[in-house]
Design a protein around this motif. Structure first.
Motif, PDB file in Angstrom:
ATOM      1  N   ILE A   1       3.763   5.864  -2.961  1.00  0.00           N
ATOM      2  CA  ILE A   1       4.999   6.430  -3.498  1.00  0.00           C
ATOM      3  C   ILE A   1       4.923   6.557  -5.020  1.00  0.00           C
ATOM      4  O   ILE A   1       5.412   7.531  -5.603  1.00  0.00           O
ATOM      5  CB  ILE A   1       6.211   5.587  -3.069  1.00  0.00           C
ATOM      6  CG1 ILE A   1       6.483   5.815  -1.574  1.00  0.00           C
ATOM      7  CG2 ILE A   1       7.457   5.907  -3.898  1.00  0.00           C
ATOM      8  CD1 ILE A   1       7.521   4.902  -0.973  1.00  0.00           C
ATOM      9  N   GLN A   2       4.284   5.582  -5.665  1.00  0.00           N
ATOM     10  CA  GLN A   2       4.115   5.680  -7.111  1.00  0.00           C
ATOM     11  C   GLN A   2       3.289   6.897  -7.495  1.00  0.00           C
ATOM     12  O   GLN A   2       3.567   7.557  -8.507  1.00  0.00           O
ATOM     13  CB  GLN A   2       3.450   4.410  -7.653  1.00  0.00           C
ATOM     14  CG  GLN A   2       4.380   3.204  -7.705  1.00  0.00           C
ATOM     15  CD  GLN A   2       3.716   2.000  -8.342  1.00  0.00           C
ATOM     16  OE1 GLN A   2       2.487   1.824  -8.250  1.00  0.00           O
ATOM     17  NE2 GLN A   2       4.506   1.160  -8.993  1.00  0.00           N
ATOM     18  N   ARG A   3       2.289   7.212  -6.680  1.00  0.00           N
ATOM     19  CA  ARG A   3       1.429   8.369  -6.977  1.00  0.00           C
ATOM     20  C   ARG A   3       2.105   9.682  -6.600  1.00  0.00           C
ATOM     21  O   ARG A   3       1.891  10.703  -7.247  1.00  0.00           O
ATOM     22  CB  ARG A   3       0.094   8.238  -6.232  1.00  0.00           C
ATOM     23  CG  ARG A   3      -0.778   7.075  -6.694  1.00  0.00           C
ATOM     24  CD  ARG A   3      -2.193   7.211  -6.149  1.00  0.00           C
ATOM     25  NE  ARG A   3      -2.237   7.216  -4.697  1.00  0.00           N
ATOM     26  CZ  ARG A   3      -2.347   6.125  -3.945  1.00  0.00           C
ATOM     27  NH1 ARG A   3      -2.418   4.925  -4.538  1.00  0.00           N
ATOM     28  NH2 ARG A   3      -2.391   6.195  -2.633  1.00  0.00           N
TER      29      ARG A   3
ATOM     30  N   GLU B   1       7.182  12.776  -2.143  1.00  0.00           N
ATOM     31  CA  GLU B   1       6.659  12.998  -0.800  1.00  0.00           C
ATOM     32  C   GLU B   1       7.559  12.284   0.213  1.00  0.00           C
ATOM     33  O   GLU B   1       7.556  11.048   0.297  1.00  0.00           O
ATOM     34  CB  GLU B   1       5.229  12.483  -0.692  1.00  0.00           C
ATOM     35  CG  GLU B   1       4.649  12.480   0.712  1.00  0.00           C
ATOM     36  CD  GLU B   1       4.789  13.825   1.402  1.00  0.00           C
ATOM     37  OE1 GLU B   1       5.342  13.848   2.524  1.00  0.00           O
ATOM     38  OE2 GLU B   1       4.363  14.836   0.814  1.00  0.00           O
ATOM     39  N   PRO B   2       8.334  13.014   1.020  1.00  0.00           N
ATOM     40  CA  PRO B   2       9.298  12.356   1.918  1.00  0.00           C
ATOM     41  C   PRO B   2       8.639  11.475   2.967  1.00  0.00           C
ATOM     42  O   PRO B   2       9.193  10.433   3.335  1.00  0.00           O
ATOM     43  CB  PRO B   2      10.043  13.535   2.555  1.00  0.00           C
ATOM     44  CG  PRO B   2       9.159  14.713   2.368  1.00  0.00           C
ATOM     45  CD  PRO B   2       8.420  14.486   1.088  1.00  0.00           C
ATOM     46  N   GLU B   3       7.463  11.866   3.455  1.00  0.00           N
ATOM     47  CA  GLU B   3       6.837  11.063   4.504  1.00  0.00           C
ATOM     48  C   GLU B   3       6.417   9.694   3.999  1.00  0.00           C
ATOM     49  O   GLU B   3       6.349   8.734   4.767  1.00  0.00           O
ATOM     50  CB  GLU B   3       5.636  11.806   5.098  1.00  0.00           C
ATOM     51  CG  GLU B   3       5.998  12.769   6.206  1.00  0.00           C
ATOM     52  CD  GLU B   3       6.772  12.091   7.325  1.00  0.00           C
ATOM     53  OE1 GLU B   3       6.174  11.272   8.053  1.00  0.00           O
ATOM     54  OE2 GLU B   3       7.972  12.360   7.471  1.00  0.00           O
ATOM     55  N   ALA B   4       6.132   9.591   2.705  1.00  0.00           N
ATOM     56  CA  ALA B   4       5.775   8.285   2.159  1.00  0.00           C
ATOM     57  C   ALA B   4       6.967   7.337   2.243  1.00  0.00           C
ATOM     58  O   ALA B   4       6.821   6.162   2.608  1.00  0.00           O
ATOM     59  CB  ALA B   4       5.304   8.441   0.717  1.00  0.00           C
TER      60      ALA B   4
ATOM     61  N   SER C   1       0.831  -1.206   0.000  1.00  0.00           N
ATOM     62  CA  SER C   1       0.000   0.000   0.000  1.00  0.00           C
ATOM     63  C   SER C   1       0.865   1.255   0.000  1.00  0.00           C
ATOM     64  O   SER C   1       0.581   2.235  -0.703  1.00  0.00           O
ATOM     65  CB  SER C   1      -0.933   0.004   1.209  1.00  0.00           C
ATOM     66  OG  SER C   1      -1.824  -1.084   1.162  1.00  0.00           O
ATOM     67  N   LEU C   2       1.930   1.236   0.791  1.00  0.00           N
ATOM     68  CA  LEU C   2       2.823   2.390   0.845  1.00  0.00           C
ATOM     69  C   LEU C   2       3.578   2.562  -0.470  1.00  0.00           C
ATOM     70  O   LEU C   2       3.834   3.691  -0.908  1.00  0.00           O
ATOM     71  CB  LEU C   2       3.806   2.223   2.000  1.00  0.00           C
ATOM     72  CG  LEU C   2       3.179   2.309   3.399  1.00  0.00           C
ATOM     73  CD1 LEU C   2       4.165   1.843   4.460  1.00  0.00           C
ATOM     74  CD2 LEU C   2       2.733   3.735   3.702  1.00  0.00           C
ATOM     75  N   SER C   3       3.915   1.458  -1.121  1.00  0.00           N
ATOM     76  CA  SER C   3       4.574   1.543  -2.432  1.00  0.00           C
ATOM     77  C   SER C   3       3.652   2.186  -3.455  1.00  0.00           C
ATOM     78  O   SER C   3       4.102   2.972  -4.306  1.00  0.00           O
ATOM     79  CB  SER C   3       5.000   0.149  -2.902  1.00  0.00           C
ATOM     80  OG  SER C   3       5.976  -0.397  -2.035  1.00  0.00           O
TER      81      SER C   3
END
Length: 282
Positions: A60-62, A66-69, A55-57
């Protein structure tokens, strides 16, 4: 939410039991300015699941800038034991936002897990320079100091975190270990009790307090704490070995041997259990 970023090292656990064994020898002849949701030391183990990482990946793709991702996924990788992947994500997060104390503290923890103590220390120092009121960084740095024998520095950092009104049980637990190591058992008991009040479902505070009770000759309270630790998590070798210490002190070698054997079953390299079994095996 977990209470401690990692169980005590084998060296630490050997020290716990060694302290209690010394008493037996004659007989045996947060409150932070950053977002705690992205603090690796406070993320639940379940958040290291493949599903959560996936889900986190996708996030990041979107939003690839975004550093927090990256910080969040790095934390998830850390919980999954994928330390190299975690370091890559924290490096990326820091490149995107070099002023996040939380990310430095998370990367420091991974470095500590990997045995890179100098890199970990540098990251904790950077986190503290960015946020002098960041309790998690003081607690993390204190653990590096404690494990390297710099007890005075560790104590200073833990007291700084406590002065900041931290609600992190590790601050009290680790200060309790320092007091215990210097023979100040009443202070240790008070700190372990505080850590238990902040995280009553974690077994480590009970084990620590039980050993200080045992060193004071209070077998009943020690036994109660060790049994509580076992009830909370019966997969910890030190809890069973600690319980065995009480049986051994009471002269019940049969029960002591069974508890030592259980500890060795869980951790065949745990020397206090191996030594204890050798003493008590009928």
């Amino acid at each position: 939410m977990t209470s401690f970023d990692t169980p005590p090292s084998r060296a630490s656990r050997n020290a716990f039991a060694g302290l209690a064994l010394a008493a037996l020898l004659p007989l045996a002849a947060c409150q932070t300015a950053t977002n705690p949701a992205t603090d690796l030391s406070r993320i639940d183990t379940a958040q290291g699941s493949a599903e959560n990482i996936g889900s986190l990946s996708a996030v990041i793709q979107r939003t690839p800038n975004e550093p927090e991702a990256y910080n969040m996924r790095g934390a998830a990788y850390g919980r999954a034991g994928r330390y190299q992947d975690a370091l890559k994500d924290f490096d990326k997060a820091i490149s995107l936002n070099p002023r996040s104390p939380n990310t430095y503290a998370n990367r420091a923890l991974i470095h500590r897990y990997m045995g890179n103590n100098q890199q970990a220390l540098a990251d904790y120092n950077q986190a503290i320079s960015l946020d002098p009121n960041y309790d998690t960084a003081y607690i993390g740095r204190a653990e590096i100091y404690r494990l390297s024998g710099r007890s005075a520095d560790a104590l200073a950092d833990l007291e700084r975190a406590i002065h900041l009104d931290t609600t992190d049980p590790r601050a009290y637990y680790r200060r309790g270990l320092l007091y215990q190591g210097s023979g100040q058992h009443q202070f240790a008991i008070e700190d372990f009790a505080k850590s238990i009040s902040l995280s009553p479902d974690a077994p480590y505070g009970y084990n620590g307090r039980g050993l200080s009770y045992l060193a004071q000759g209070d077998d009943e309270n020690a036994f109660s704490d060790f049994n509580t630790a076992i009830r909370l998590n019966d997969d910890l070798a030190e809890s069973w070995a600690n319980q065995a210490l009480v049986y051994e002190k009471r002269g019940d070698k049969e029960k002591a041997a069974k508890s030592y054997a259980r500890a060795l079953q869980l951790d065949p390299e745990y020397m206090p259990a191996r030594d204890g079994l050798a003493r008590t095996r009928l």
